[in-house]
Design a protein around this motif. Structure first.
Motif, short mmCIF file in Angstrom:
data_model
loop_
_atom_site.label_atom_id
_atom_site.label_comp_id
_atom_site.label_asym_id
_atom_site.label_seq_id
_atom_site.Cartn_x
_atom_site.Cartn_y
_atom_site.Cartn_z
N ALA A 1 -46.25 -0.17 -13.80
CA ALA A 1 -45.72 -1.58 -14.05
C ALA A 1 -45.50 -2.71 -12.77
O ALA A 1 -45.32 -3.72 -13.12
CB ALA A 1 -44.29 -0.36 -13.53
N LEU A 2 -45.76 -1.33 -11.18
CA LEU A 2 -45.59 -2.51 -10.53
C LEU A 2 -46.87 -3.28 -10.46
O LEU A 2 -46.28 -4.99 -10.64
CB LEU A 2 -46.26 -2.01 -9.24
CG LEU A 2 -43.70 -0.98 -8.27
CD1 LEU A 2 -44.58 -0.57 -7.45
CD2 LEU A 2 -42.92 -2.29 -8.32
N LYS A 3 -47.95 -3.02 -11.00
CA LYS A 3 -49.36 -3.77 -10.90
C LYS A 3 -49.13 -4.86 -11.78
O LYS A 3 -49.15 -6.32 -11.90
CB LYS A 3 -50.72 -2.82 -11.10
CG LYS A 3 -50.42 -2.19 -10.19
CD LYS A 3 -51.47 -1.43 -10.24
CE LYS A 3 -52.81 -0.95 -9.30
NZ LYS A 3 -53.93 -0.12 -10.32
N SER A 4 -48.03 -4.72 -12.96
CA SER A 4 -47.95 -5.61 -14.29
C SER A 4 -47.04 -6.56 -13.60
O SER A 4 -47.46 -8.07 -14.04
CB SER A 4 -46.93 -4.64 -15.41
OG SER A 4 -47.09 -5.42 -16.33
N GLU A 5 -45.71 -6.76 -13.00
CA GLU A 5 -45.37 -7.17 -12.20
C GLU A 5 -45.43 -8.31 -11.08
O GLU A 5 -45.25 -9.27 -11.19
CB GLU A 5 -43.66 -6.81 -12.40
CG GLU A 5 -42.72 -7.37 -11.22
CD GLU A 5 -42.03 -8.42 -12.39
OE1 GLU A 5 -41.89 -9.47 -12.18
OE2 GLU A 5 -42.12 -7.56 -13.11
N ILE A 6 -46.70 -7.91 -11.08
CA ILE A 6 -47.41 -8.32 -9.76
C ILE A 6 -48.64 -9.43 -9.95
O ILE A 6 -47.93 -10.53 -9.97
CB ILE A 6 -48.44 -7.70 -8.53
CG1 ILE A 6 -47.40 -7.04 -8.14
CG2 ILE A 6 -49.25 -8.00 -7.82
CD1 ILE A 6 -47.74 -5.83 -6.29
N GLN A 7 -48.75 -9.18 -11.01
CA GLN A 7 -49.42 -10.06 -12.29
C GLN A 7 -49.08 -11.14 -12.90
O GLN A 7 -49.49 -12.40 -12.90
CB GLN A 7 -50.41 -9.05 -13.06
CG GLN A 7 -51.52 -8.32 -13.16
CD GLN A 7 -51.77 -7.29 -13.56
OE1 GLN A 7 -51.75 -7.54 -14.96
NE2 GLN A 7 -53.34 -6.35 -13.74
#
Length: 208
Positions: free
Chosen positions: A46-52
């Protein structure tokens, strides 16, 4: 006082010992996976998706920021063009004076004004201007007509000539005289109060 319970693994059957030896680490591994690893993995995803997503927004913002000077320059040019156009548009109360000026230029050019018939003003397709058309019939030579057209270009107001029709020239002295019919169209800015009324009227029609 509680008694200590001792388990003698030597007495435990071998199959059971194998199950304990293999099963216990497996249970611990499964507990680790479901209790710790799996939730953390979902959180990381979820954090990776938000960062992207944030990176994409930053990239878009940087692109827009890079274009900002160009957009400002275009905006300033459009504002200058609009101001220049407004200076060429008479106020509605000045239109009659402008039309008289056009008529006088025709007479000064040697043309005879046979008909000068103003029509009702109408809203231009832009929605911010009035068109004020005048039906004109004149007579004169090609030279007179050319002089008239030339004089019109010296006006600091916008005047368009439309639907120009030239009749057959007739001999008259040294020059041939022809009948000329055309529509003279000038423009005036629609007052702000009237624009607001027109917008309100359009909104009411859309609601019906």
């Amino acid at each position: 006082m509680a008694k200590k319970v001792k388990i003698d693994f030597n007495r435990v059957p071998k199959p059971v010992r194998y199950v304990i030896a293999i099963g216990l680490p497996l249970v611990i591994l499964l507990l680790f996976f479901f209790i710790y690893y799996r939730p953390k993995s979902a959180e990381i995803k979820a954090l990776k998706s938000e960062i992207q997503k944030q990176e994409q927004e930053i990239t878009n913002a940087e692109r827009k920021l890079a274009k900002l000077p160009e957009l400002k320059a275009k905006y300033n040019v459009l504002v200058m063009e609009l101001d220049d156009l407004k200076r060429q548009l008479p106020e509605e109360k000045e239109v009659s004076g402008l039309l008289k000026q056009v008529s006088d230029l025709g007479i000064e050019s040697g043309l005879v004004i046979n008909l000068w018939k103003p029509a009702n003003k109408r809203v231009h397709s832009s929605g911010i201007l009035y068109e004020i058309p005048v039906k004109v019939e004149m007579s004169g030579s090609y030279h007179n007509l050319g002089v008239f057209f030339s004089k019109l270009t010296t006006l600091n107001r916008i005047v368009n000539l439309k639907n120009i029709k030239l009749g057959r020239p007739r001999p008259s002295g040294k020059e041939a005289v022809l009948q000329i019919a055309l529509d003279t169209v000038t423009f005036s800015a629609i007052p702000e109060k009237e624009l607001k009324k027109m917008k309100k009227s359009k909104k009411k029609k859309r609601r019906r």
